[in-house]
Enzyme design. Structure first.
Site, PDB file in Angstrom:
ATOM      1  N   HIS A  61       0.850  -1.194   0.000  1.00 33.21           N
ATOM      2  CA  HIS A  61       0.000   0.000   0.000  1.00 33.21           C
ATOM      3  C   HIS A  61       0.885   1.243   0.000  1.00 33.21           C
ATOM      4  O   HIS A  61       2.006   1.225   0.516  1.00 33.21           O
ATOM      5  CB  HIS A  61      -0.899   0.023   1.224  1.00 33.21           C
TER       6      HIS A  61
ATOM      7  N   GLU B 298       0.905   3.922   1.742  1.00 28.83           N
ATOM      8  CA  GLU B 298       1.368   4.379   3.058  1.00 28.83           C
ATOM      9  C   GLU B 298       2.551   3.551   3.549  1.00 28.83           C
ATOM     10  O   GLU B 298       3.521   4.101   4.084  1.00 28.83           O
ATOM     11  CB  GLU B 298       0.231   4.272   4.095  1.00 28.83           C
TER      12      GLU B 298
ATOM     13  N   CYS C 295      -6.345   2.083   5.303  1.00 28.94           N
ATOM     14  CA  CYS C 295      -7.026   0.863   5.733  1.00 28.94           C
ATOM     15  C   CYS C 295      -6.548   0.505   7.144  1.00 28.94           C
ATOM     16  O   CYS C 295      -5.610   1.114   7.655  1.00 28.94           O
ATOM     17  CB  CYS C 295      -6.706  -0.273   4.763  1.00 28.94           C
TER      18      CYS C 295
ATOM     19  N   CYS D   2      -2.715  -0.190   7.337  1.00 31.62           N
ATOM     20  CA  CYS D   2      -1.915   1.028   7.240  1.00 31.62           C
ATOM     21  C   CYS D   2      -2.101   1.919   8.462  1.00 31.62           C
ATOM     22  O   CYS D   2      -1.147   2.535   8.940  1.00 31.62           O
ATOM     23  CB  CYS D   2      -2.254   1.775   5.958  1.00 31.62           C
TER      24      CYS D   2
END
Length: 150
Positions: A44, A46, A74, A77
């Site tokens: 992801h 992040e 999410c 993260c």
């Protein structure tokens, strides 16, 4: 900058999310979704940005850093943001189905965790949401064409 990274992710067939870590006014980490291109379930934006910032700064504790991301993180993260001790999270579009900063779950704001992250939501939210809507509309259109001609 995060929006530009999100656009780059979309160009590579990734969900368009971009993230930037800033420390003392300097960009120390940046990332775009890379799950598809790296075959990494944790790829992801992040996570990519946090890892780069930690490498650049030579430390995992990012308590003097801010994270800017185009989509509400999410739960995975959000947990990484708390564990990295990020000072401030600034995000664009909310994610009511999978957001971990208050929309679906509130990992970031959990009183059970040992670090508090300041959250600023809705910055350039419409622009961020438009990128996501366009990406998924194109994907649905393309998969429909494949199914019809497949």
């Amino acid at each position: 900058m995060a929006l530009g990274l999100a656009r780059e992710a979309a160009d590579r067939g990734e969900v368009p999310v971009g993230a930037v870590v800033v420390c003392e006014g300097e960009v120390v980490g940046q990332g775009a979704n890379a799950r598809e291109t790296s075959d990494d379930p944790a790829g992801h934006a992040e996570i990519v940005a946090l890892r780069e910032a930690a490498r650049k700064l030579g430390r995992w504790n990012l308590s003097d850093c801010d994270l800017y991301v185009t989509l509400e993180p999410c739960p995975m993260c959000a947990g990484a943001i708390v564990l990295a001790r990020i000072r401030r999270l600034v995000y664009g579009a909310p994610d009511p189905k999978a957001g971990g900063a208050g929309s679906a779950l509130d990992v970031i704001g959990s009183a059970r965790l040992n670090h508090r992250v300041q959250v600023i939501a809705g910055i350039r939210a419409e622009e961020s949401a438009d990128l996501l809507r366009g990406f998924f509309a194109d994907r649905r259109r393309t998969s429909g064409e494949v199914a019809e001609h497949g």
